[in-house]
Design an enzyme around this catalytic site. Structure first.
Site, PDB file in Angstrom:
ATOM      1  N   ARG A 145       0.826  -1.194   0.000  1.00  0.00           N
ATOM      2  CA  ARG A 145       0.000   0.000   0.000  1.00  0.00           C
ATOM      3  C   ARG A 145       0.863   1.247   0.000  1.00  0.00           C
ATOM      4  NH1 ARG A 145      -4.988   1.770   0.255  1.00  0.00           N
ATOM      5  NH2 ARG A 145      -5.858   3.125   1.849  1.00  0.00           N
TER       6      ARG A 145
ATOM      7  N   THR B 134     -10.638   1.460  -7.667  1.00  0.00           N
ATOM      8  CA  THR B 134      -9.832   0.266  -7.469  1.00  0.00           C
ATOM      9  C   THR B 134     -10.132  -0.777  -8.541  1.00  0.00           C
ATOM     10  OG1 THR B 134     -11.549  -0.169  -5.848  1.00  0.00           O
ATOM     11  CG2 THR B 134      -9.372   0.234  -4.988  1.00  0.00           C
TER      12      THR B 134
ATOM     13  N   VAL C  33      -5.567   3.357  -7.176  1.00  0.00           N
ATOM     14  CA  VAL C  33      -4.949   4.681  -7.151  1.00  0.00           C
ATOM     15  C   VAL C  33      -5.830   5.620  -6.318  1.00  0.00           C
ATOM     16  CG1 VAL C  33      -3.618   4.532  -9.294  1.00  0.00           C
ATOM     17  CG2 VAL C  33      -6.043   5.208  -9.397  1.00  0.00           C
TER      18      VAL C  33
ATOM     19  N   GLU D 294      -3.757   8.605  -2.500  1.00  0.00           N
ATOM     20  CA  GLU D 294      -4.037   7.745  -1.342  1.00  0.00           C
ATOM     21  C   GLU D 294      -3.976   8.508  -0.024  1.00  0.00           C
ATOM     22  OE1 GLU D 294      -5.786   4.438  -1.293  1.00  0.00           O
ATOM     23  OE2 GLU D 294      -4.447   4.633  -3.007  1.00  0.00           O
TER      24      GLU D 294
ATOM     25  N   ASP E 256      -7.018   8.831   2.097  1.00  0.00           N
ATOM     26  CA  ASP E 256      -7.531   7.762   2.961  1.00  0.00           C
ATOM     27  C   ASP E 256      -7.115   7.937   4.420  1.00  0.00           C
ATOM     28  OD1 ASP E 256      -9.018   6.474   1.101  1.00  0.00           O
ATOM     29  OD2 ASP E 256      -7.762   4.696   0.937  1.00  0.00           O
TER      30      ASP E 256
ATOM     31  N   SER F  13      -7.814   1.097   4.890  1.00  0.00           N
ATOM     32  CA  SER F  13      -8.361   0.728   3.587  1.00  0.00           C
ATOM     33  C   SER F  13      -9.544  -0.220   3.721  1.00  0.00           C
ATOM     34  CB  SER F  13      -7.268   0.039   2.761  1.00  0.00           C
ATOM     35  OG  SER F  13      -7.817  -0.602   1.636  1.00  0.00           O
ATOM     36  N   SER F  14     -10.430  -0.175   2.738  1.00  0.00           N
ATOM     37  CA  SER F  14     -11.567  -1.108   2.688  1.00  0.00           C
ATOM     38  C   SER F  14     -11.285  -2.308   1.803  1.00  0.00           C
ATOM     39  CB  SER F  14     -12.798  -0.405   2.115  1.00  0.00           C
ATOM     40  OG  SER F  14     -13.101   0.750   2.830  1.00  0.00           O
TER      41      SER F  14
ATOM     42  N   GLY G 267     -14.203  -0.570  -5.388  1.00  0.00           N
ATOM     43  CA  GLY G 267     -15.307   0.364  -5.167  1.00  0.00           C
ATOM     44  C   GLY G 267     -15.308   0.968  -3.774  1.00  0.00           C
ATOM     45  N   GLY G 268     -14.124   1.182  -3.218  1.00  0.00           N
ATOM     46  CA  GLY G 268     -13.986   1.929  -1.977  1.00  0.00           C
ATOM     47  C   GLY G 268     -14.761   1.333  -0.822  1.00  0.00           C
TER      48      GLY G 268
END
Ligand SMILES: *[C@@H]1O[C@H](CO)[C@@H](O)[C@H](O)[C@H]1NC(C)=O
Ligand SMILES: *[C@@H]1O[C@H](CO)[C@@H](O)[C@H](O)[C@H]1NC(C)=O
Ligand SMILES: *[C@@H]1O[C@H](CO)[C@@H](O)[C@H](O)[C@H]1NC(C)=O
Ligand SMILES: *[C@@H]1O[C@H](CO)[C@@H](O)[C@H](O)[C@H]1NC(C)=O
Length: 635
Positions: A144, A411, A430, A450, A453, A482-483, A503-504
């Site tokens: 990451r 994503t 990204v 990023e 986030d 992060s998800s 999709g976040g």
């Protein structure tokens, strides 16, 4: 045969998967399937953890010996499959499996391809989570993006927009370092040829697929505002349309250099130097020191047992594995239910999970042990179940949310299984679509954003009015929450599924729903992925449901009855005009004899070892989500 009949009797719903023909239709006007979830729930989930589980999940028994058959968004094979969100990239991955490559070799080629043809969602300027399973071992690669050394928690104090747009929003990219590390440990093919197909696509041009075309159109002002993006995604002042040919020759050159010289060319060489120069010109703070000090984190995958399956996934800073487990643990406690009530319970469980996950962060910077244990704990699931009422929903405060939620997106996910049943589940990103909205002209690399986030102290003014989560504040070298939820699922040590999504914040909800469709409702893999899904963000307090026509013309529909039912419980509902998350799935199903042996192993108990002498090779079904224009490929 006898087992088949037994299985038919045990299945009291019309979701029979045994003995049906293998033709899978993309019938998407499915009422949200959790209806059945509840129905089956009356006998308790545990009935699915015994040996009927595998019988029920099996399909296509009689054509088991076919090598592979194309079923549109789904494909079947015994030899190896790749499910990416672009058919060209699935095929490129499969081509390396055919050459005898490991799933990781295919993953490198697939990732690089996706970075070229779906540049809004991933690329070597971004980062990823990767799960590799081989035999009984599963490893987690955290590549990451990382906060630069010059970053600080107050760096966006005077310009909140800079957190999400422009070069200052960039984290140090981990993609190439992570791919190389995984390849070093598992790869069988040489490094350089894995780059060839992606280089060719970038250099000689690739056709803009409808999904990319739509993203370009939606983000056209972002694209036209940046010199680098403009030069790739527009011509004569007009952004590219589906069917146009897109070229990124500088990216082809950068990839070529890395294919020859290895990742050092990026992290301590000319490609990195050019990128850093561009970033500096555009107002960013990333330096060569940042690139040189980038480290991939490799750990054992987090393994959790749920519903008779073992889930192998990422530890924090991913909130995916623990979030997934928390919701399933809560739902597993229900033994009686009716129709849409299951959907209500799922939504409530997800709201509790969303609140809890904001206590997570990068474990190298904050001690998240207690938060993880709490989210995974069965007694905690019991407590939460008591707080879920079947007659109503609650405002966000009820879910004990102390911190404001994050918004992440942009994503790509793919799944690969090779001939030896080595497996890769990888989510790459990204962050936002087209990341930071800037592309480095001299390298062709799109910058991620990023850094968005992370939580920052001054975001108190966001519409939700909750304070930001301190566990996720910016520090140099820290990785943001992060998800992303790449999963490998096994049963008694045998691979049963590979799953993940893009999709976040919607990813965790989508992965949970596909898992339930697949393993509780026993839907066929394509149906499990295609069925309409619901999403919640906790704040705003709104249930969003999918009801739209996908890019291939399929209607993904949500039932009016379910909508009314939820409204009666006090939920506010909002229709989504496009898909919330994109899921790729591979399922392995076994022959009856194999299932019995696998199950026998389980009954003897984990300590009473019959030596596992072979890996069973069942039928692999790979599905690319029809919400995007992807297609799987087989060996
Ligand atoms: C970077 O490259 C130089 C040679 O150009 C070498 O001396 C140095 O050890 C490298 N640093 C890292 C971190 O690889
Ligand atoms: C993290 O917290 C847990 C529980 O409070 C504690 O047992 C553990 O020692 C802590 N770990 C570190 C590295 O401080
Ligand atoms: C829901 O049921 C509980 C009892 O289980 C009751 O106290 C409460 O008033 C009900 N709420 C609504 C909105 O009907
Ligand atoms: C879903 O979309 C269809 C077609 O646009 C519409 O007729 C229907 O009312 C919608 N259903 C719900 C629950 O919103």
């Amino acid at each position: 045969m006898g087992h088949k009949i037994l299985a038919d009797h045990l299945l009291e719903t019309n979701q029979i998967t045994v003995g049906e023909t293998k033709k899978q239709r993309t019938n998407l006007t499915i009422t949200l399937s959790l209806v059945l979830f509840l129905f089956l729930g009356t006998t308790g989930f545990y009935c699915f953890s015994d040996n009927i589980t595998l019988w029920l999940s099996r399909h296509a028994t009689n054509s088991h010996s076919l090598s592979h058959e194309n079923l549109g968004d789904a494909i079947e094979s015994e030899n190896g499959v790749v499910a990416a969100d672009d058919g060209r990239c699935s095929e490129i991955g499969a081509s390396f499996l055919r050459k005898g490559g490991h799933a990781v070799d295919a993953a490198v080629a697939t990732t690089l391809c996706v970075g070229v043809v779906n540049p809004m969602a991933s690329g070597i300027g971004g980062g990823s989570f990767l799960i590799v399973s081989q035999g009984s071992k599963a490893e987690a690669f955290d590549m990451r993006e990382t906060a630069p050394l010059a970053a600080s928690k107050d760096m966006y104090k005077n310009d909140a927009n800079a957190k999400s747009i422009g070069a200052l929003s960039m984290g140090v990219p981990g993609e190439l370092a992570g791919l190389h590390e995984a390849w070093k440990r598992y790869g069988r093919l040489p490094w350089k040829p894995l780059f060839k197909p992606a280089i060719k696509l970038a250099r000689d041009g690739f056709i803009v697929a409808p999904y990319l075309g739509r993203a370009i159109s939606t983000h056209s002002s972002k694209i036209l505002n940046d010199k680098g993006l403009r030069s790739i995604f527009s011509r004569n002042g007009q952004v590219l349309k589906p069917g146009d040919t897109c070229y990124n020759r500088e990216l082809a050159r950068s990839l070529g250099t890395v294919s020859e010289l290895g990742p050092e060319a990026f992290y301590n060489g000319t490609v990195g130097e050019k990128l850093v120069d561009d970033v500096k010109t555009m107002g960013g703070v990333m330096t060569m020191d940042d690139l040189r000090s980038y480290r991939v984190r490799v750990t054992d995958a987090m393994a959790v047992d749920v519903m008779g399956y073992t889930i192998h996934g990422m530890p924090p800073p991913s909130s995916g594995t623990v979030g997934f487990t928390m919701v399933i643990n809560i739902l597993e406690l229900y033994t009686a239910s009716g129709h849409d009530l299951g959907l209500h319970r799922l939504i409530e469980a997800m709201k509790h999970m969303l609140a809890a996950r904001m206590d997570l962060g990068d474990p190298e910077f904050v001690n998240v042990t207690n938060s993880i244990n709490q989210m995974l704990s069965k007694p905690n699931a019991e407590e939460i179940r008591k707080r879920i009422l079947d007659n109503t929903t609650f405002p966000p405060e009820y879910y004990l949310s102390r911190w404001s939620q994050l918004r992440d997106q942009g994503t790509s996910h793919f799944c690969i299984v090779d001939g030896n049943r080595n497996t890769v589940s990888m989510t790459t990103t990204v962050n936002y679509p087209f990341g930071a909205g800037v592309l480095s002209p001299s390298t062709g690399i799109l910058l991620n954003n990023e850094m968005d986030d992370f939580s920052v102290p001054e975001s108190i003014t966001t519409p939700d009015h909750l304070p930001p989560a301190p566990t996720n504040f910016i520090e140099p070298n820290k990785r943001p929450l992060s998800s992303m939820t790449p999963l490998v699922i096994t049963k008694e040590g045998e691979l049963v599924a590979v799953l993940g999504g893009s999709g976040g914040t919607n990813i965790i909800a989508a992965v949970i729903q596909v898992f339930l469709n697949c393993f509780v409702l026993k839907m066929k893999p394509l149906e499990a992925v295609a069925s309409a899904r619901v999403y919640h963000k906790l704040v705003p307090n709104v249930v969003r449901y999918e009801n739209f026509t996908a890019i291939n013309g399929d209607h993904i529909g949500f039932s009016k009855d379910s909508k009314m039912f939820l409204e009666e419980k006090g939920h506010e509902l909002e229709e989504m005009s496009s898909g919330g998350a994109i899921v790729q799935l591979i399922v392995q199903s076994f022959k009856e004899e194999e299932e019995m042996v696998i199950d026998f192993g389980r009954r003897l108990g984990k300590d009473n070892t019959i030596k596992k002498t072979k890996t069973f090779k069942g039928l692999l079904t790979a599905v690319s989500d029809p919400r995007k224009d992807g297609k799987p490929a087989a060996v």
